[in-house]
Design a protein around this motif. Structure first.
Motif, short mmCIF file in Angstrom:
data_model
loop_
_atom_site.label_atom_id
_atom_site.label_comp_id
_atom_site.label_asym_id
_atom_site.label_seq_id
_atom_site.Cartn_x
_atom_site.Cartn_y
_atom_site.Cartn_z
N SER A 148 0.85 -1.19 0.00
CA SER A 148 0.00 0.00 0.00
C SER A 148 0.89 1.23 0.00
N PHE A 149 0.38 2.29 -0.61
CA PHE A 149 1.10 3.55 -0.73
C PHE A 149 0.31 4.63 0.00
N VAL A 150 0.98 5.27 0.95
CA VAL A 150 0.30 6.23 1.82
C VAL A 150 0.99 7.58 1.76
N GLN A 151 0.20 8.64 1.57
CA GLN A 151 0.75 10.00 1.57
C GLN A 151 0.64 10.55 2.98
N LEU A 152 1.72 11.16 3.48
CA LEU A 152 1.72 11.73 4.81
C LEU A 152 2.32 13.13 4.77
#
Length: 242
Positions: A148-152
């Motif tokens: 999964s790819f998560v923007q923070l």
């Protein structure tokens, strides 16, 4: 049926306020860590970041194993690039390193909203170079069981942010960090790996085969130096602080 003897009264159901509902959901929804424990998933966390200046760039990757071990990687991009392409380079390197370390389930975290949205299929990819990067990312992602790819927010990615800044010339880099001379999407499919002796050779031999110098003092010094590194696919990387 008579209910009066039980003093039962009907009251209309009151509405739950939005904030109260949000607080309820936040309190009782299990975190990703709790889910991983319940399901027995060994999740790796990969923080990535890339940056560029007028003529060069830098990338940084921090990998954290399910056991809490940490590996840092930084590379100087010795060519003119854009911030977005540097972000993609960091993302690709993070995936490559994770696979080399045997990771199967990973969470990739980056602070570039544009790149993370594109990878998640929520952004436009009109430029040919962006399409090439995106294709390469998806090819690598398919090698994992779960990804999964998560923007923070960038303030939550400060540790990874510091690496490309140093690598692109804004800080002090360790002599063991690496230099990349061309974009990943422009590399040929087959590359010749240069051999020969270097300062890394004793460390590589020790990590690979357990070979030590005959001299006791030199052997002790080599063990101390080698403890700071990890060997992945014949490439030496410096460990981060755990």
């Amino acid at each position: 049926m008579e209910l009066s003897e039980f003093d039962v009264r009907y009251l209309p159901k009151s509405a739950i306020k939005a904030q109260a509902l949000a607080d309820f959901i936040a309190e009782f929804t299990p975190s990703q860590d709790e889910l991983n424990k319940d399901e027995g998933v060994e999740m790796w966390v990969i923080n990535v970041d890339g940056s560029s200046t007028l003529y060069v760039g830098g990338i940084g990757v921090i990998l954290k194993s399910p056991k809490g071990d940490k590996l840092e990687y930084a590379a100087h991009l010795q060519y003119q690039t854009t911030n977005n392409e540097a972000e993609y380079e960091a993302l690709l390197k993070g995936l490559e390193l994770a696979k080399s370390l045997g990771a199967e389930s990973i969470i990739v975290k980056g602070d570039s909203q544009l790149v993370i949205n594109q990878v998640n299929g929520m952004g436009d990819t009109k430029e040919d170079r962006t399409k090439k990067y995106l294709s390469k990312v998806r090819q690598l992602a398919q090698k994992f069981t779960e990804v999964s790819f998560v923007q923070l927010p960038s303030e939550e990615n400060m540790e990874a942010n510091a690496l490309p800044k140093a690598a692109s010339g804004g800080g002090i880099m360790d002599t063991y960090d690496r230099i990349q001379y061309m974009p990943s999407i422009d590399l040929p499919d087959i590359q010749q790996i240069e051999g020969g002796e270097s300062w890394m050779s004793p460390i590589v031999l020790y990590l690979k085969d357990g070979k030590l110098p005959g001299d006791k003092d030199e052997a002790r010094k080599l063990r101390v130096r080698a403890a700071k590194y990890v060997l992945i696919n014949e490439v030496l990387y410096k460990r981060g602080l755990s």
